[in-house]
Design a protein around this motif. Structure first.
Motif, mmCIF file in Angstrom:
data_model
loop_
_atom_site.group_PDB
_atom_site.id
_atom_site.type_symbol
_atom_site.label_atom_id
_atom_site.label_comp_id
_atom_site.label_asym_id
_atom_site.label_seq_id
_atom_site.Cartn_x
_atom_site.Cartn_y
_atom_site.Cartn_z
ATOM 1 N N LEU A 43 0.773 -1.346 0.437
ATOM 2 C CA LEU A 43 -0.325 -0.160 -0.589
ATOM 3 C C LEU A 43 0.896 1.142 -0.425
ATOM 4 N N ALA A 44 1.787 0.929 0.382
ATOM 5 C CA ALA A 44 2.485 2.189 0.357
ATOM 6 C C ALA A 44 3.807 2.732 -0.414
ATOM 7 N N VAL A 45 3.535 1.070 -1.251
ATOM 8 C CA VAL A 45 4.428 1.489 -2.375
ATOM 9 C C VAL A 45 3.153 2.920 -3.288
ATOM 10 N N ALA A 46 2.289 1.965 -3.651
ATOM 11 C CA ALA A 46 1.580 1.855 -4.205
ATOM 12 C C ALA A 46 0.596 3.679 -4.099
ATOM 13 N N LEU A 47 0.849 3.999 -2.861
ATOM 14 C CA LEU A 47 0.438 4.925 -2.139
ATOM 15 C C LEU A 47 1.652 6.628 -3.367
ATOM 16 N N THR A 48 2.622 5.329 -2.620
ATOM 17 C CA THR A 48 3.901 6.548 -2.844
ATOM 18 C C THR A 48 3.721 7.291 -4.866
ATOM 19 N N VAL A 49 3.466 5.571 -5.581
ATOM 20 C CA VAL A 49 3.579 5.888 -6.707
ATOM 21 C C VAL A 49 2.735 6.470 -7.040
ATOM 22 N N GLY A 50 1.333 6.330 -6.266
ATOM 23 C CA GLY A 50 -0.178 6.514 -7.256
ATOM 24 C C GLY A 50 -0.371 8.015 -7.145
ATOM 25 N N VAL A 51 0.122 8.695 -6.116
ATOM 26 C CA VAL A 51 0.358 10.114 -6.008
ATOM 27 C C VAL A 51 0.981 10.908 -6.751
ATOM 28 N N GLY A 52 2.740 10.130 -6.771
ATOM 29 C CA GLY A 52 3.208 10.667 -7.499
ATOM 30 C C GLY A 52 3.004 10.884 -9.221
ATOM 31 N N CYS A 53 2.758 9.861 -9.410
ATOM 32 C CA CYS A 53 2.093 10.674 -10.822
ATOM 33 C C CYS A 53 0.633 11.025 -10.641
ATOM 34 N N GLY A 54 0.160 11.203 -10.241
ATOM 35 C CA GLY A 54 -1.198 12.092 -10.274
ATOM 36 C C GLY A 54 -0.696 13.644 -10.470
ATOM 37 N N THR A 55 0.403 14.139 -9.538
ATOM 38 C CA THR A 55 0.875 15.564 -9.265
ATOM 39 C C THR A 55 1.546 16.016 -11.082
ATOM 40 N N ALA A 56 2.142 14.579 -10.944
ATOM 41 C CA ALA A 56 2.936 14.612 -12.079
ATOM 42 C C ALA A 56 2.556 14.683 -13.479
ATOM 43 N N ARG A 57 0.950 14.369 -13.043
ATOM 44 C CA ARG A 57 0.316 14.258 -15.239
ATOM 45 C C ARG A 57 -0.856 15.785 -14.478
ATOM 46 N N ALA A 58 -0.728 16.604 -13.054
ATOM 47 C CA ALA A 58 -1.135 17.326 -13.206
ATOM 48 C C ALA A 58 -1.258 18.964 -12.820
ATOM 49 N N VAL A 59 0.788 18.695 -13.110
ATOM 50 C CA VAL A 59 1.334 20.386 -13.166
ATOM 51 C C VAL A 59 1.876 20.186 -14.246
ATOM 52 N N ARG A 60 1.966 21.465 -14.510
ATOM 53 C CA ARG A 60 2.456 21.624 -15.971
ATOM 54 C C ARG A 60 2.963 22.744 -16.395
ATOM 55 N N CYS A 61 3.844 23.018 -17.077
ATOM 56 C CA CYS A 61 5.523 23.861 -17.070
ATOM 57 C C CYS A 61 4.969 24.322 -18.047
ATOM 58 N N PRO A 62 4.519 25.398 -18.656
ATOM 59 C CA PRO A 62 4.229 25.938 -20.104
ATOM 60 C C PRO A 62 4.842 26.456 -21.226
ATOM 61 N N ASP A 63 6.302 27.231 -19.923
ATOM 62 C CA ASP A 63 7.408 27.878 -20.744
ATOM 63 C C ASP A 63 8.176 27.630 -19.313
ATOM 64 N N ALA A 64 9.622 28.304 -20.162
ATOM 65 C CA ALA A 64 10.963 28.381 -19.572
ATOM 66 C C ALA A 64 11.161 29.410 -18.169
ATOM 67 N N GLY A 65 11.872 28.849 -17.193
ATOM 68 C CA GLY A 65 11.818 29.444 -16.189
ATOM 69 C C GLY A 65 10.405 29.304 -15.151
ATOM 70 N N CYS A 66 9.619 28.017 -15.229
ATOM 71 C CA CYS A 66 8.364 28.211 -13.893
ATOM 72 C C CYS A 66 8.806 27.762 -13.348
ATOM 73 N N GLY A 67 10.048 27.855 -12.999
ATOM 74 C CA GLY A 67 9.881 27.791 -11.572
ATOM 75 C C GLY A 67 9.859 26.222 -10.343
ATOM 76 N N GLN A 68 8.976 25.359 -11.097
ATOM 77 C CA GLN A 68 8.927 23.677 -10.232
ATOM 78 C C GLN A 68 10.479 23.195 -10.153
ATOM 79 N N ASP A 69 9.919 22.492 -9.560
ATOM 80 C CA ASP A 69 11.083 21.447 -8.713
ATOM 81 C C ASP A 69 10.415 20.014 -9.236
ATOM 82 N N ALA A 70 11.170 19.442 -10.439
ATOM 83 C CA ALA A 70 10.190 18.256 -11.175
ATOM 84 C C ALA A 70 10.719 17.104 -10.518
ATOM 85 N N VAL A 71 12.494 17.112 -9.575
ATOM 86 C CA VAL A 71 12.052 15.611 -8.707
ATOM 87 C C VAL A 71 11.407 15.628 -7.383
ATOM 88 N N ARG A 72 10.856 17.057 -6.894
ATOM 89 C CA ARG A 72 10.334 16.697 -5.463
ATOM 90 C C ARG A 72 8.748 16.264 -5.872
#
Lengths: 278, 520
Positions: free
Chosen positions: A44-73
């Protein structure tokens, strides 16, 4: 450990002294493996970690250079959720025994109480570190595929996530260690308060309440101070890969703060375990 | 009731006689005699208060001893920004003012080292106004052109009626007219000065015989959306007016200019190179000003201040304690085997769970309400004393927040009871409920997720219930950041609460079914 063994009287017949720590370790491993849903919790811990990570990665967008997002985080946002399951696992390893009375048997078999706590800590941390490694690597791998589609491209200043990159590797290793420390924190608190619900309430309260309170603190200095002492916000500083000088606390120092919390919890737990009737 | 019970065997009939009240008494006795729970309830109240007060205890913007500051209040008691540049005379009795607005332009500072941006802000305003006095918050009615929302008539800060759309330009001047007749003020607009359309007519009861009237300009700060977040920068608006046509008894002498409110307020600001003022050329005027005539909303335009819900941040801490208690109320019985005694004494298991829910919910309701009722006045007074503004709310809103906090606690406690019954394990149940309430809130407000995802989280998870504490208002005519990160929930207070209620009802219902269908 040798210190503990040498302090023992030689004439012990209960077997605890002879096999010592290794026996206690084996016992704890057997208990964790066979009783309760430790395996399910890890999954469950693995699934939640990966699932929430994927969801966040899918939701956040970086429309232009210098959007200031921390991709790793972003990729490892799931750790904030997965840690709750890790805490439950750690708490149950101790509180579960108090709930059923098993702890009395355990302490009869291994009278050195600190050895019991040490064995529990070793076993749980190892299991959590292993699951954490899987979770973090899977999160990074998933984000590596998802993020470029959302504008995290070379053109916007984001190289594909890779462990060959120093800060990314540090963030990944740090996140795994973070989960291990959370397990230690849960174990320490559970040993101190014994009752499972109370223990998990305290651990999750410690983790989640600081950042919630941080939302309303409108003095920048207080806010930084809060982020420096809070186990979760300070500990997760290890995931940061951009704007490091602007952070209230450095990555490893932050993880050190969490380590201090964990040590304190284990010390208090260990002390109470030694002093108190089981 | 009795006819239903007769077929039952004697053992159960005895339980039936006392009915639900006896069950309730039994559960209440169980609750109040466990010392740990009573202490936990006291702790829940204390941590809610302590965390709330400590979280909002930061020293004030001007250091200690600067004395209280407050938002000006509009006629309806709401916090308002009433800061604009006004060129005015006195008008006694009925009368009117007609003028052509030839242009509305603006300048905004977008950042250090960058050239200022030309162009009026969407809600930059220039037009004519009749106002009780120059005091902030006094009643008024105004007809104006805006940077991006056409001609409008606004009154008493919250009333906003759209007139003809389209921007003011060199070849498209706007004629504005405001007429007073008794307490009634009527606004008109025209594209040519001869064919007029009525925009709106408002009653301002108690408006004195003599009012201030004239031309004004105001511009809220420029909002820039970047991928890294939303920034605000100083901006001014300039209106060029033609020769005014005055009707009625106007005071003689020259027109005078005043920055109403002294500065640009919390939603506007002058840059280093701009300031408010007016020039008179021929019969016309050019008026430049910053600020806004509008209600205060949350987000960056609120300035350094607290809203009522800020003081209740400790609710989270209290909830964690209540969740642990609510769960233990049932899992404790499973663990010790007391539940077997309980269901032997009261075979109706639904009734047992109902009584438990009522006891734990009632206690949690009292905890939430008491903590909120204690925290709010202390927190507000403290914040005011340290030089912070506190967003004023009506007593009805404050009552809603206090009662809502109680209901929030009660519902979460019942949710915890339900989940505890379903899972039987206190650790997993507590973790599940805490995580489902606190985590979505954290993820939604931390600014990691984009607004769309944050709002979705606060719509579908139990965290939606915190909407019941929101007091910050939304106004379409004020530009701000209306997002979870600034304290705006996507659902209305009671709608959000009913989402949480739905989860609690679902958990409780499943728990009753499960408890009935399974051995204990």
């Amino acid at each position: 450990m040798s210190l503990l063994n040498s302090a023992r009287t030689a004439g012990r017949t209960d077997g605890a002294g002879r096999g010592g720590f290794v026996m206690a370790l084996r016992a704890e491993w057997t208990k964790l493996r066979t009783a309760g849903g430790a395996g399910w919790l890890c999954l469950l811990a693995v699934a939640l970690t990966v699932g929430v990570g994927c969801g966040t990665a899918r939701a956040v967008r970086c429309p232009d250079a210098g959007c200031g997002q921390d991709a790793v985080r972003l990729a490892m946002t799931g750790v904030t959720v997965g840690q709750a399951v890790v805490a439950v696992l750690a708490v149950l390893v101790v509180s579960g025994e108090y709930g059923t009375g098993m702890i009395r048997t355990t302490l009869t078999a291994v009278p050195n109480r600190l050895a019991v706590l040490g064995a529990k800590a070793t076993v749980v941390t190892t299991v959590v570190l292993a699951s954490g490694t899987v979770a973090v690597l899977a999160s990074l791998l998933a984000a590596r595929h998802i993020l470029p589609g959302n504008g995290f491209t070379e053109a916007h200043g984001y190289a594909p996530l890779s462990l060959a990159d120093g800060p990314t590797l540090r963030a990944a290793v740090g996140s795994v260690l973070y989960l291990g420390l959370i397990a230690g924190l849960g174990l320490g608190v559970a040993t101190a308060v014994r009752e499972a619900g109370t223990a998990i309430g305290i651990v999750l309260g410690l983790l989640y309440l600081f950042p919630v309170v941080g939302q309303v603190v409108n003095d920048p200095e207080w806010q930084d101070q809060l982020q420096r002492i809070a186990p979760m916000t300070a500990g997760l500083a290890v995931q940061a890969t951009v704007d490091l000088p602007g952070m209230p606390i450095g990555p490893w120092e932050g993880l050190g703060v969490l380590a201090a919390w964990t040590t304190a919890a284990l010390l208090v737990g260990g002390l109470l375990l030694r002093r108190r009737d089981a | 009731m009795t006819t239903d019970l007769t077929p039952r065997p004697p053992a159960t009939r005895r339980a039936g006689r006392g009915g639900f009240l006896a069950t309730l008494r039994a559960e209440w006795t169980k609750f109040r005699t466990v010392r740990g729970w009573v202490l936990a309830v006291a702790a829940a109240v204390l941590v809610t208060i302590a965390v709330g007060l400590l979280g909002t205890a930061a020293p004030g913007p001007g250091g200690p001893g600067t004395g209280p500051v407050a938002y000006p209040k509009g006629p309806g008691g709401e916090a308002v920004n009433d800061n604009f540049y006004l060129v005015h005379k006195e008008l006694t009795g009925d009368g009117g003012l007609t003028v052509a607005l030839r242009s509305l332009t603006g300048v905004a500072d977008t950042g250090i080292g960058e050239a200022p941006t030309e162009g009026a802000q969407p809600w930059a305003k220039a037009g004519i106004i009749m106002k009780e006095s120059l005091t902030q918050g006094s009643p008024y009615a105004a007809v104006m052109a805006t940077g991006g929302h056409g001609v409008r008539m606004q009154a008493d800060f919250t009333r906003d009626t759209a007139g003809p759309s389209g921007a003011v330009a060199e070849d498209a001047a706007r004629w504005l007219r405001l007429v007073r007749s008794g307490d009634r003020l009527t606004g008109y607009a025209s594209a040519d000065g001869s064919r007029w359309t009525e925009i709106d007519s408002v009653e301002l009861p108690g408006l004195p015989r003599t009012v201030r009237a004239g031309f004004f300009a105001a511009s809220p700060q420029a909002m820039q959306d970047t991928a890294a977040g939303t920034g605000f920068g100083p901006a001014v608006a300039t209106g060029v007016f033609g020769a005014p046509d005055l009707a009625g008894d106007w005071s003689g002498g020259a027109w005078s200019g005043t920055q109403v409110g002294g500065d640009a307020g919390t939603s506007g600001s002058y840059s280093g190179t701009t300031r408010g003022g007016f020039t008179q050329a021929g019969d016309g005027f050019t008026v430049t000003g910053a600020g806004d005539i509008a209600p205060v909303v949350g987000g960056p335009v609120m300035g350094g201040g607290y809203s009522v819900e800020n003081f209740l941040v400790g609710t989270f801490a209290g909830l964690v304690v209540l969740i642990a208690v609510g769960t233990a109320f049932i899992t404790g019985e499973y663990r010790t085997g007391l539940l077997r005694t309980t269901v032997t004494a009261i075979p109706s298991r639904g009734r047992v769970l109902g009584a438990k829910a009522l006891v734990v919910g009632g206690v949690a309701f009292a905890v939430g309400m008491a903590a909120a009722a204690i925290t709010l006045p202390i927190g507000e007074r403290g914040a005011l004393g340290r030089g912070f503004r506190v967003f004023p709310v009506t007593s009805a809103t404050e009552l809603r927040v206090v009662v809502g906090t109680g209901l929030l606690c009660a519902t979460v406690a019942v949710l915890a009871l339900g989940v505890g019954t379903l899972l039987r394990r206190s650790a997993t149940a507590v973790a599940l409920v805490v995580a489902s309430i606190v985590l979505p809130f954290l993820l939604a407000t931390s600014g990691v997720l984009p607004p769309g995802a944050s709002e979705w989280l606060l719509r579908v998870t139990p965290a939606a219930g915190f909407a019941v504490q929101q007091t910050l208002p939304y106004y379409a005519q004020v530009l701000s950041v209306y997002e979870p990160a600034t304290g705006y929930y996507p659902l209305a207070p009671w709608v959000g609460f009913s989402v949480l209620l739905g989860y609690a009802a679902l958990a409780f219902g499943l728990a009753v079914v499960r408890l009935r269908g399974r051995d204990v």
